[in-house]
Design an enzyme around this catalytic site. Structure first.
Site, PDB file in Angstrom:
ATOM      1  N   GLY A 206      40.136  37.036  25.180  1.00  0.00           N
ATOM      2  CA  GLY A 206      38.693  36.972  24.949  1.00  0.00           C
ATOM      3  C   GLY A 206      38.349  36.894  23.474  1.00  0.00           C
ATOM      4  N   CYS A 207      39.042  37.677  22.668  1.00  0.00           N
ATOM      5  CA  CYS A 207      38.760  37.696  21.233  1.00  0.00           C
ATOM      6  C   CYS A 207      39.169  36.382  20.581  1.00  0.00           C
ATOM      7  CB  CYS A 207      39.460  38.879  20.571  1.00  0.00           C
ATOM      8  SG  CYS A 207      38.826  40.459  21.190  1.00  0.00           S
ATOM      9  N   THR A 208      40.242  35.776  21.076  1.00  0.00           N
ATOM     10  CA  THR A 208      40.645  34.466  20.567  1.00  0.00           C
ATOM     11  C   THR A 208      39.598  33.422  20.922  1.00  0.00           C
ATOM     12  OG1 THR A 208      42.997  35.030  20.661  1.00  0.00           O
ATOM     13  CG2 THR A 208      42.429  32.675  20.687  1.00  0.00           C
TER      14      THR A 208
END
Length: 157
Positions: free
Chosen positions: A45-47
């Site tokens: 998700g952060c990527t």
């Protein structure tokens, strides 16, 4: 838990970036800043979110915004994240989550049906005078940057 609202003064801070250089919010006075908090570098998700900011960076910068990402990761891990995904904006390390706390981006949340304490994915738009224009809490990683661009009236690059 403290939360920020439109018109509040953005809490100042100094954090190390991915290259271990100190970065202070006050250094950006006179410019608009998008400050976003994310749980962990190199997670799916952060990527997705970081790459969406990367892909929108030209249009955001063209509209006068500087993007800063904040997580609890070490500068070394942030450097690896930047290099792996070609991220061209500063990634800041807040290992003790003090800045997360100041922005209300740390607290209880639901994770797979369990209540845990951790990073609340949040984004703040800060105006030239250091005041909060938008305080967006518990945002989703996917589609967030597109919604933010729409809110700010910034067309895609």
């Amino acid at each position: 838990m403290t939360t920020l609202s439109t018109g509040d003064i953005a809490p100042d801070f100094t954090l190390l970036d991915q290259d271990e250089h100190p970065v202070s919010l006050s250094a950006f006075r006179g410019r608009r800043v998008i400050l976003y908090f994310y749980p962990a570098a190199m997670t799916p998700g952060c990527t997705t979110q970081a790459c969406d900011f990367r892909d929108s960076l030209g249009s955001l910068q063209g509209a006068g915004y500087t993007v800063l990402g904040v997580s609890r990761d070490t500068p070394e891990k942030l450097r690896e994240f930047r290099e792996r995904d070609g991220l061209a904006f500063p990634l800041l390390s807040d290992p003790d989550h003090a800045v997360h706390d100041a922005y209300g981006a740390w607290g209880e949340k639901q994770n797979y049906g369990k209540t845990i304490t951790g990073v609340l994915r949040s984004t703040f738009v800060i105006d030239e005078d250091g005041r909060i224009e938008h305080a967006l809490y518990n945002v989703k990683a996917t589609g967030h940057v597109a919604r933010l661009r729409k809110t700010l009236g910034v067309d895609a690059a």
